[in-house]
Design a protein around this motif. Structure first.
Motif, PDB file in Angstrom:
ATOM      1  N   ALA A  43      43.127 -28.727  32.464  1.00 33.25           N
ATOM      2  CA  ALA A  43      43.622 -29.835  31.629  1.00 33.25           C
ATOM      3  C   ALA A  43      43.130 -31.113  32.460  1.00 33.25           C
ATOM      4  O   ALA A  43      42.642 -32.112  31.472  1.00 33.25           O
ATOM      5  CB  ALA A  43      45.116 -30.037  31.786  1.00 33.25           C
ATOM      6  N   VAL A  44      42.997 -31.049  33.600  1.00 35.09           N
ATOM      7  CA  VAL A  44      42.345 -32.160  34.217  1.00 35.09           C
ATOM      8  C   VAL A  44      40.858 -32.386  33.999  1.00 35.09           C
ATOM      9  O   VAL A  44      40.600 -33.687  33.564  1.00 35.09           O
ATOM     10  CB  VAL A  44      42.525 -32.192  35.689  1.00 35.09           C
ATOM     11  N   ALA A  45      40.207 -31.338  34.168  1.00 36.53           N
ATOM     12  CA  ALA A  45      38.635 -31.445  33.801  1.00 36.53           C
ATOM     13  C   ALA A  45      38.582 -31.696  32.287  1.00 36.53           C
ATOM     14  O   ALA A  45      37.667 -32.664  31.968  1.00 36.53           O
ATOM     15  CB  ALA A  45      38.239 -30.029  33.904  1.00 36.53           C
ATOM     16  N   ASN A  46      39.422 -31.284  31.498  1.00 35.69           N
ATOM     17  CA  ASN A  46      39.351 -31.601  29.985  1.00 35.69           C
ATOM     18  C   ASN A  46      39.475 -33.215  29.912  1.00 35.69           C
ATOM     19  O   ASN A  46      38.659 -33.568  28.928  1.00 35.69           O
ATOM     20  CB  ASN A  46      40.087 -30.773  29.119  1.00 35.69           C
ATOM     21  N   THR A  47      40.334 -33.622  30.524  1.00 37.10           N
ATOM     22  CA  THR A  47      40.752 -35.026  30.455  1.00 37.10           C
ATOM     23  C   THR A  47      39.803 -35.703  31.048  1.00 37.10           C
ATOM     24  O   THR A  47      39.453 -37.009  30.289  1.00 37.10           O
ATOM     25  CB  THR A  47      42.395 -35.388  30.900  1.00 37.10           C
ATOM     26  N   VAL A  48      39.147 -35.532  32.049  1.00 37.23           N
ATOM     27  CA  VAL A  48      38.200 -36.196  32.710  1.00 37.23           C
ATOM     28  C   VAL A  48      36.856 -36.299  31.646  1.00 37.23           C
ATOM     29  O   VAL A  48      36.184 -37.390  31.620  1.00 37.23           O
ATOM     30  CB  VAL A  48      37.772 -35.597  34.128  1.00 37.23           C
ATOM     31  N   ARG A  49      36.460 -34.943  31.368  1.00 36.33           N
ATOM     32  CA  ARG A  49      35.365 -35.045  30.437  1.00 36.33           C
ATOM     33  C   ARG A  49      35.219 -35.832  29.090  1.00 36.33           C
ATOM     34  O   ARG A  49      34.415 -36.298  28.837  1.00 36.33           O
ATOM     35  CB  ARG A  49      35.224 -33.564  29.874  1.00 36.33           C
ATOM     36  N   SER A  50      36.532 -35.911  28.500  1.00 30.28           N
ATOM     37  CA  SER A  50      36.769 -36.622  27.322  1.00 30.28           C
ATOM     38  C   SER A  50      36.971 -38.084  27.616  1.00 30.28           C
ATOM     39  O   SER A  50      37.205 -38.822  26.479  1.00 30.28           O
ATOM     40  CB  SER A  50      37.879 -35.690  26.488  1.00 30.28           C
ATOM     41  N   GLY A  51      37.028 -38.569  28.874  1.00 29.36           N
ATOM     42  CA  GLY A  51      37.473 -39.951  29.078  1.00 29.36           C
ATOM     43  C   GLY A  51      38.970 -40.340  28.778  1.00 29.36           C
ATOM     44  O   GLY A  51      39.209 -41.389  28.659  1.00 29.36           O
ATOM     45  N   GLY A  52      39.878 -39.154  29.054  1.00 31.33           N
ATOM     46  CA  GLY A  52      41.173 -39.541  28.542  1.00 31.33           C
ATOM     47  C   GLY A  52      42.177 -40.133  29.573  1.00 31.33           C
ATOM     48  O   GLY A  52      41.506 -40.287  30.614  1.00 31.33           O
ATOM     49  N   ASP A  53      43.262 -40.513  29.287  1.00 25.64           N
ATOM     50  CA  ASP A  53      44.433 -41.109  30.298  1.00 25.64           C
ATOM     51  C   ASP A  53      44.789 -40.022  31.214  1.00 25.64           C
ATOM     52  O   ASP A  53      45.454 -38.984  30.754  1.00 25.64           O
ATOM     53  CB  ASP A  53      45.111 -41.916  29.466  1.00 25.64           C
ATOM     54  N   THR A  54      44.233 -40.040  32.484  1.00 23.50           N
ATOM     55  CA  THR A  54      44.748 -39.025  33.450  1.00 23.50           C
ATOM     56  C   THR A  54      46.142 -39.117  34.076  1.00 23.50           C
ATOM     57  O   THR A  54      46.746 -38.288  34.554  1.00 23.50           O
ATOM     58  CB  THR A  54      43.816 -39.119  34.576  1.00 23.50           C
ATOM     59  N   ARG A  55      46.595 -40.398  33.691  1.00 23.43           N
ATOM     60  CA  ARG A  55      48.008 -40.722  34.029  1.00 23.43           C
ATOM     61  C   ARG A  55      49.093 -39.653  33.747  1.00 23.43           C
ATOM     62  O   ARG A  55      50.119 -39.572  34.373  1.00 23.43           O
ATOM     63  CB  ARG A  55      48.362 -42.159  33.847  1.00 23.43           C
ATOM     64  N   ALA A  56      48.990 -39.258  32.436  1.00 19.88           N
ATOM     65  CA  ALA A  56      49.949 -38.223  31.971  1.00 19.88           C
ATOM     66  C   ALA A  56      49.770 -36.624  32.780  1.00 19.88           C
ATOM     67  O   ALA A  56      50.757 -36.002  32.593  1.00 19.88           O
ATOM     68  CB  ALA A  56      49.528 -37.911  30.408  1.00 19.88           C
ATOM     69  N   LEU A  57      48.849 -36.692  33.448  1.00 21.71           N
ATOM     70  CA  LEU A  57      48.668 -35.527  34.346  1.00 21.71           C
ATOM     71  C   LEU A  57      49.514 -35.458  35.535  1.00 21.71           C
ATOM     72  O   LEU A  57      49.617 -34.352  36.277  1.00 21.71           O
ATOM     73  CB  LEU A  57      47.175 -35.217  34.438  1.00 21.71           C
ATOM     74  N   VAL A  58      49.894 -36.518  36.084  1.00 18.85           N
ATOM     75  CA  VAL A  58      50.491 -36.746  37.378  1.00 18.85           C
ATOM     76  C   VAL A  58      51.699 -35.695  37.598  1.00 18.85           C
ATOM     77  O   VAL A  58      51.934 -35.059  38.463  1.00 18.85           O
ATOM     78  CB  VAL A  58      50.948 -38.319  37.560  1.00 18.85           C
ATOM     79  N   PRO A  59      52.691 -35.559  36.742  1.00 22.44           N
ATOM     80  CA  PRO A  59      53.559 -34.656  36.619  1.00 22.44           C
ATOM     81  C   PRO A  59      53.201 -33.139  37.002  1.00 22.44           C
ATOM     82  O   PRO A  59      53.601 -32.458  38.010  1.00 22.44           O
ATOM     83  CB  PRO A  59      54.652 -34.664  35.575  1.00 22.44           C
ATOM     84  N   ARG A  60      52.277 -32.784  36.383  1.00 22.76           N
ATOM     85  CA  ARG A  60      51.505 -31.523  36.652  1.00 22.76           C
ATOM     86  C   ARG A  60      50.886 -31.428  37.888  1.00 22.76           C
ATOM     87  O   ARG A  60      51.024 -30.241  38.540  1.00 22.76           O
ATOM     88  CB  ARG A  60      50.692 -31.343  35.399  1.00 22.76           C
ATOM     89  N   ILE A  61      50.143 -32.317  38.015  1.00 24.78           N
ATOM     90  CA  ILE A  61      49.537 -32.265  39.630  1.00 24.78           C
ATOM     91  C   ILE A  61      50.498 -32.225  40.885  1.00 24.78           C
ATOM     92  O   ILE A  61      50.529 -31.497  41.565  1.00 24.78           O
ATOM     93  CB  ILE A  61      48.278 -33.535  40.005  1.00 24.78           C
ATOM     94  N   GLU A  62      51.831 -33.014  40.525  1.00 25.46           N
ATOM     95  CA  GLU A  62      52.719 -33.002  41.567  1.00 25.46           C
ATOM     96  C   GLU A  62      53.297 -31.396  41.657  1.00 25.46           C
ATOM     97  O   GLU A  62      53.626 -31.059  42.695  1.00 25.46           O
ATOM     98  CB  GLU A  62      53.920 -33.947  41.333  1.00 25.46           C
ATOM     99  N   ALA A  63      53.408 -30.962  40.325  1.00 22.94           N
ATOM    100  CA  ALA A  63      54.210 -29.826  40.392  1.00 22.94           C
ATOM    101  C   ALA A  63      53.257 -28.674  41.294  1.00 22.94           C
ATOM    102  O   ALA A  63      53.650 -27.843  41.961  1.00 22.94           O
ATOM    103  CB  ALA A  63      54.334 -29.165  39.107  1.00 22.94           C
ATOM    104  N   MET A  64      51.878 -28.742  40.892  1.00 23.07           N
ATOM    105  CA  MET A  64      51.056 -27.847  41.668  1.00 23.07           C
ATOM    106  C   MET A  64      50.939 -27.995  43.257  1.00 23.07           C
ATOM    107  O   MET A  64      50.870 -27.079  44.028  1.00 23.07           O
ATOM    108  CB  MET A  64      49.539 -27.999  41.130  1.00 23.07           C
ATOM    109  N   SER A  65      51.175 -29.270  43.675  1.00 24.15           N
ATOM    110  CA  SER A  65      51.197 -29.712  45.162  1.00 24.15           C
ATOM    111  C   SER A  65      52.390 -28.973  45.683  1.00 24.15           C
ATOM    112  O   SER A  65      52.520 -28.349  46.802  1.00 24.15           O
ATOM    113  CB  SER A  65      51.246 -30.964  45.304  1.00 24.15           C
ATOM    114  N   ALA A  66      53.510 -29.208  44.739  1.00 22.57           N
ATOM    115  CA  ALA A  66      54.650 -28.321  45.410  1.00 22.57           C
ATOM    116  C   ALA A  66      54.570 -26.965  45.369  1.00 22.57           C
ATOM    117  O   ALA A  66      55.102 -26.426  46.389  1.00 22.57           O
ATOM    118  CB  ALA A  66      56.036 -29.077  44.391  1.00 22.57           C
ATOM    119  N   PHE A  67      53.921 -26.365  44.312  1.00 21.76           N
ATOM    120  CA  PHE A  67      53.840 -24.884  44.587  1.00 21.76           C
ATOM    121  C   PHE A  67      52.918 -24.584  45.698  1.00 21.76           C
ATOM    122  O   PHE A  67      53.124 -23.603  46.221  1.00 21.76           O
ATOM    123  CB  PHE A  67      52.968 -24.313  43.167  1.00 21.76           C
TER     124      PHE A  67
END
Length: 151
Positions: A43-67
């Motif tokens: 999802a991060v890669a797709n968002t970066v490639r498309s120039g999308g807003d990465t701020r919506a990914l913060v909760p998912r990234i935090e969850a992966m860090s916790a995992f």
């Protein structure tokens, strides 16, 4: 008397199955977490490639860090595979037995992933994940795969 013997047999069977069931739960939790990690990175890669807003990914990234903070505890020795193709014993996974021999290094690599995710989270919150940061984070993931995952 007959019921007491049957009840004792059931208790022994449940006690014997407890650790195996717990191991299965750990493996399922590990697989789900690693699957989520892969989906988040995609999802991060797709968002970066498309120039999308990465701020919506913060909760998912935090969850992966916790995992990642729990991952070293989700790798019981019986689930590890000798350095061969996928294990055939029940509960075996593609996690190599090298993890058990190198627990400190495995923990260090999990810590490195947490650090990489913290950096990725900061960039995501700022809306500025660069392709280089994404590659670097992926490389941190890959370093663990090269050492500790059967192909």
């Amino acid at each position: 008397m007959r019921y007491a013997v049957m009840a004792a047999g059931v208790l022994v069977a449940l006690a014997a199955g407890g650790p195996a069931g717990a191991q299965g739960d750990m493996i399922a939790e590990r697989r789900a977490g690693l699957g989520g990690l892969g989906q988040t990175m995609e999802a991060v890669a797709n968002t970066v490639r498309s120039g999308g807003d990465t701020r919506a990914l913060v909760p998912r990234i935090e969850a992966m860090s916790a995992f990642m903070s729990t991952l070293p505890n989700l790798v019981p020795a019986p689930s590890l595979t000798p350095p061969q193709a996928q294990g055939t014993n029940p509960g075996q996974t593609r996690a190599l037995a090298a993890i058990d021999a190198n627990r400190a290094d495995f923990q260090t690599r999990a810590n490195n992933m947490q650090t990489a995710f913290a950096t990725l989270r900061t960039a995501a919150a700022a809306g500025s994940i660069s392709p280089d940061l994404l590659r670097s984070t992926g490389g941190t993931c890959g370093a663990c795969h090269q050492q500790y995952r059967a192909r």
